[in-house]
Design an enzyme around this catalytic site. Structure first.
Site, PDB file in Angstrom:
ATOM      1  N   HIS A   1       5.897 -51.684  22.864  1.00  0.00           N
ATOM      2  CA  HIS A   1       6.947 -50.597  24.026  1.00  0.00           C
ATOM      3  C   HIS A   1       8.712 -51.374  23.376  1.00  0.00           C
ATOM      4  O   HIS A   1       8.688 -51.515  22.245  1.00  0.00           O
ATOM      5  CB  HIS A   1       7.150 -51.500  25.361  1.00  0.00           C
ATOM      6  CG  HIS A   1       7.612 -50.621  26.210  1.00  0.00           C
ATOM      7  ND1 HIS A   1       8.847 -50.591  26.047  1.00  0.00           N
ATOM      8  CD2 HIS A   1       7.293 -50.669  27.207  1.00  0.00           C
ATOM      9  CE1 HIS A   1       9.844 -50.115  27.594  1.00  0.00           C
ATOM     10  NE2 HIS A   1       8.345 -49.786  28.339  1.00  0.00           N
TER      11      HIS A   1
ATOM     12  N   ASP B   1       5.662 -60.607  24.832  1.00  0.00           N
ATOM     13  CA  ASP B   1       6.434 -59.968  25.992  1.00  0.00           C
ATOM     14  C   ASP B   1       5.839 -59.741  27.344  1.00  0.00           C
ATOM     15  O   ASP B   1       4.587 -58.957  26.850  1.00  0.00           O
ATOM     16  CB  ASP B   1       6.699 -58.162  25.278  1.00  0.00           C
ATOM     17  CG  ASP B   1       6.752 -57.478  26.090  1.00  0.00           C
ATOM     18  OD1 ASP B   1       6.561 -57.556  27.397  1.00  0.00           O
ATOM     19  OD2 ASP B   1       7.511 -56.027  25.990  1.00  0.00           O
TER      20      ASP B   1
ATOM     21  N   GLN C   1       3.447 -56.707  30.190  1.00  0.00           N
ATOM     22  CA  GLN C   1       1.649 -56.291  30.872  1.00  0.00           C
ATOM     23  C   GLN C   1       1.306 -57.855  31.292  1.00  0.00           C
ATOM     24  O   GLN C   1       0.495 -57.525  32.419  1.00  0.00           O
ATOM     25  CB  GLN C   1       1.427 -55.453  29.761  1.00  0.00           C
ATOM     26  CG  GLN C   1       2.569 -53.995  30.106  1.00  0.00           C
ATOM     27  CD  GLN C   1       2.089 -53.970  31.150  1.00  0.00           C
ATOM     28  OE1 GLN C   1       1.466 -53.045  32.141  1.00  0.00           O
ATOM     29  NE2 GLN C   1       2.955 -52.288  31.268  1.00  0.00           N
TER      30      GLN C   1
ATOM     31  N   LYS D   1       6.619 -55.883  37.861  1.00  0.00           N
ATOM     32  CA  LYS D   1       5.317 -55.570  37.207  1.00  0.00           C
ATOM     33  C   LYS D   1       4.569 -56.938  37.423  1.00  0.00           C
ATOM     34  O   LYS D   1       2.885 -56.632  38.105  1.00  0.00           O
ATOM     35  CB  LYS D   1       5.100 -55.422  36.208  1.00  0.00           C
ATOM     36  CG  LYS D   1       6.428 -53.914  35.351  1.00  0.00           C
ATOM     37  CD  LYS D   1       5.475 -54.111  34.041  1.00  0.00           C
ATOM     38  CE  LYS D   1       6.748 -53.548  33.574  1.00  0.00           C
ATOM     39  NZ  LYS D   1       6.381 -51.934  33.471  1.00  0.00           N
TER      40      LYS D   1
ATOM     41  N   CYS E   1       7.019 -45.194  26.580  1.00  0.00           N
ATOM     42  CA  CYS E   1       7.390 -45.986  25.885  1.00  0.00           C
ATOM     43  C   CYS E   1       7.104 -46.417  24.524  1.00  0.00           C
ATOM     44  O   CYS E   1       7.706 -47.582  24.392  1.00  0.00           O
ATOM     45  CB  CYS E   1       8.502 -46.663  26.652  1.00  0.00           C
ATOM     46  SG  CYS E   1       9.411 -46.138  28.185  1.00  0.00           S
TER      47      CYS E   1
HETATM   48  C1  PLP Z   1       5.135 -54.212  27.254  1.00  0.00           C
HETATM   49  C2  PLP Z   1       6.346 -53.914  28.038  1.00  0.00           C
HETATM   50  N1  PLP Z   1       7.538 -54.519  27.486  1.00  0.00           N
HETATM   51  C3  PLP Z   1       8.391 -54.052  28.420  1.00  0.00           C
HETATM   52  C4  PLP Z   1       8.048 -53.509  29.111  1.00  0.00           C
HETATM   53  C5  PLP Z   1      10.136 -53.404  29.846  1.00  0.00           C
HETATM   54  O1  PLP Z   1      10.046 -54.040  31.285  1.00  0.00           O
HETATM   55  P1  PLP Z   1      11.397 -53.995  32.375  1.00  0.00           P
HETATM   56  O2  PLP Z   1      11.415 -51.896  31.815  1.00  0.00           O
HETATM   57  O3  PLP Z   1      10.704 -53.789  33.665  1.00  0.00           O
HETATM   58  O4  PLP Z   1      12.486 -53.882  31.484  1.00  0.00           O
HETATM   59  C6  PLP Z   1       7.570 -52.853  29.186  1.00  0.00           C
HETATM   60  C7  PLP Z   1       7.802 -52.141  31.028  1.00  0.00           C
HETATM   61  O5  PLP Z   1       7.468 -50.494  30.986  1.00  0.00           O
HETATM   62  C8  PLP Z   1       6.783 -53.344  28.894  1.00  0.00           C
HETATM   63  O6  PLP Z   1       5.291 -52.540  30.100  1.00  0.00           O
END
Ligand code: PLP
Lengths: 408, 148
Positions: free
Chosen positions: A124, A201, A204, A227, A365
């Protein structure tokens, strides 16, 4: 532990009473953000009605209670992630802020000119850009672990990319765009053998199964509350205690200090050192309440159920020759991405919306990943603990409708 | 007609599948890039102007049916128009796709088929991306215009 019944569980989520264009809500976008259980709304209401005050500051009862509740939430997060030490948990706004915090602070201490940071092609943007910014500042380099056409990491290439210069490996636990589950323990063992640290990370992954940071043996694990069926604006970073202690503070301000004079400031201990300013108190407490709720669920059954839902989506889509799946990971969790020849994902999203179906259409993203598959965007359907077979049926009928509208 | 059938009517589907004036003009008088970060829609618009009249206009890029059809129709409708006619037409088109009741007597030609967009506020940006890009090109803006 309650026996798992997705229909019963769904009733705990008030949003499903909502009609969208007169139709029941078919929510297949939990990977973007999950819906909220009633227990969260009740815990927030109760906190604001009975206990609200700033934390770590007042000598009065309310502030004492709020502080206790905030710190109890930290405890709950620690336990949910499988660590006994709540001091290893730093509250942040979400996964994005968590990764920025680690990249910035870890970079200042451990990354020097010519060093390397390893990320993967699945990441991401929030697990790409903070590292790019840091290596640029430190004169270091960013290297990328390649993937194959299925969307699995190339482990052989990973081993070759790991060198004496690698300081940090930053990888996602589960890909938000393809659903790939990465073999974290293998990755962390290899990283550690080379003397590198690993950040995972978990944005998910955590929503699909509780995890254990000790078993993964990762150095940092980040996630977002929203999430995980919790509030937005709150998330957490787990970090190994000895590492946290070597890192400089992230932001300066109140709560992160021990003493301040105009000449010199000494910093508070971990985790307060990384939590400058008034934090998202209610968010943390709400997240704690949601974790209590998640702990009552039968996750072995949920994992099977969610896998069944994903399989139903795959089976349903297989009926349409026009549909092309993007990524066929060996191990998949929660997510199916696809494209339809000659129909842009946004048009698909608009037509499904009119059927009450919420899916994500876009680059998720993850533009480098889209470039890898030579597409600008995909349609992504993702499942959660409240997803039912009826949702999937509605979705498949929706796809038929899309093809009709486009006369394909 | 349902909202959806209205939005994705034959003319729009046809323009999205077979965009007119697709490509790039050699030695254009001006050009600009448009980008919608939300969708990832990208467009390049190149224009040939002579004596204050748009002699030729072409576009290339990738996008959804709405943005592609809108760009395609824009190129058809703008050919032969005077530069000072562009703004009022854009205004009229904008009112059409946002459902604002500002009255105009401007004939939008095929562009009128995009009226269905007004029921889909999330898609207005798709319909107007090529127009913003056209304006940027005419103002000879070098930078990429963004819908955000
Ligand atoms: C794999 C992953 N990492 C990071 C993020 C970023 O999360 P947040 O926007 O809640 O900071 C997301 C969310 O879109 C994600 O799916």
């Amino acid at each position: 532990m309650k026996k798992f019944d997705p229909h019963a569980l769904r009733r705990e989520f008030p949003i499903f009473n909502r009609k969208i264009f007169g139709k029941p809500l078919t929510y297949l976008d939990s990977a973007a953000s999950a819906q909220k259980p009633r227990i969260l709304l009740e815990s927030l209401k109760s906190f604001f009605e009975n206990h609200y005050a700033n934390i770590h500051r007042g000598v009065y009862l309310l502030s004492f209670e709020a502080t206790e509740m905030y710190e109890a939430a930290r405890n709950k997060v620690a336990q949910y992630l499988g660590t006994q030490n709540p001091k290893e948990i730093v509250f942040v706004r979400g996964a994005t802020e968590g990764i920025n915090l680690v990249a910035t602070c870890f970079g200042k201490t451990f990354v020097h000119e010519g060093d390397e940071i390893l990320i993967s092609h699945l990441e991401h943007h929030s697990n790409i850009v903070p590292w790019q910014m840091m290596v640029e500042e430190r004169g270091a380099h960013l290297k990328v672990i390649p993937i194959n056409q299925n969307g699995d990491l190339d482990l052989e290439a990973y081993q070759k990319l790991l060198t004496k210069k690698t300081r940090m490996v930053a990888v996602t636990h589960v890909s938000n765009a393809l659903g790939t589950v990465n073999p974290i323990r293998t990755l962390s063992d290899l990283a550690h053998k080379r003397g590198a640290k690993i950040l995972v990370d978990g944005a998910q992954a955590l929503a699909h199964a509780p995890t254990n940071v000790c078993e993964l043996d990762c150095d940092f694990y980040v996630f977002s509350g929203h999430k995980l069926y919790g509030p937005n604006g709150i998330g957490a970073v787990y970090g190994k205690k000895e590492l946290w202690e070597k890192l400089p503070p992230y932001q300066g301000g109140g709560d992160m200090i021990e003493s301040v004079t105009f000449e010199k400031t000494t910093y508070a201990h971990v985790p307060q050192k990384f939590e400058a300013g008034t934090p998202n108190i209610a968010g943390a407490i709400g997240l704690g309440a949601v974790i209590d709720f998640l702990k009552t669920l039968d996750w072995e059954s949920i994992k099977i159920h969610e896998k069944n839902m994903v399989d139903l989506i795959l089976k349903g889509l297989a009926e349409f020759p026009q549909v092309k799946l993007i990524g066929m990971p060996t191990q998949r969790m929660g997510v199916v991405s696809f494209v339809i020849d000659a129909i842009h994902p946004h048009d698909i999203g608009t037509i499904l919306d009119r059927e009450g179906i919420a899916i994500r259409a876009g680059h998720h993203c993850a533009q480098p990943l889209m470039d890898f598959f030579k597409i600008p965007a995909t349609v992504r359907a993702s499942v959660g603990i409240y997803t039912t077979p009826e949702d999937i049926q509605t979705f498949i009928v929706g796809i038929k409708k899309v093809l009709e509208v486009f006369k394909l | 007609m349902s909202d959806l059938e209205d939005l994705y009517q034959e003319l729009i589907l046809d323009h999205s599948r077979h965009p007119r004036n697709f490509g790039h003009i050699e030695k254009p008088t001006c050009e600009a890039q448009g980008y919608n970060p939300l969708c990832g829609d990208k467009i390049n618009l190149s224009i040939k102007i002579q004596d204050g009249v748009i002699n030729d206009v072409k576009f290339e890029g990738s996008g959804c049916a709405i943005s592609t059809a809108a760009a395609s129709m824009l190129t058809e409708e703008m050919k032969g128009k005077k530069i000072n006619e562009v703004d009022p037409i854009f205004q009229a088109f904008h009112s059409l796709v946002t459902g604002s009741d500002k009255k105009t007597d401007i004939d939008l030609g095929k562009l009128a088929s995009m009226e269905g967009v007004k029921e889909f506020p999330m898609r207005v940006k798709c319909a107007t991306l090529s127009w913003h890009t056209l304006k940027a090109a005419l103002e000879k803006k070098e930078e990429i215009v963004s819908t955000e």
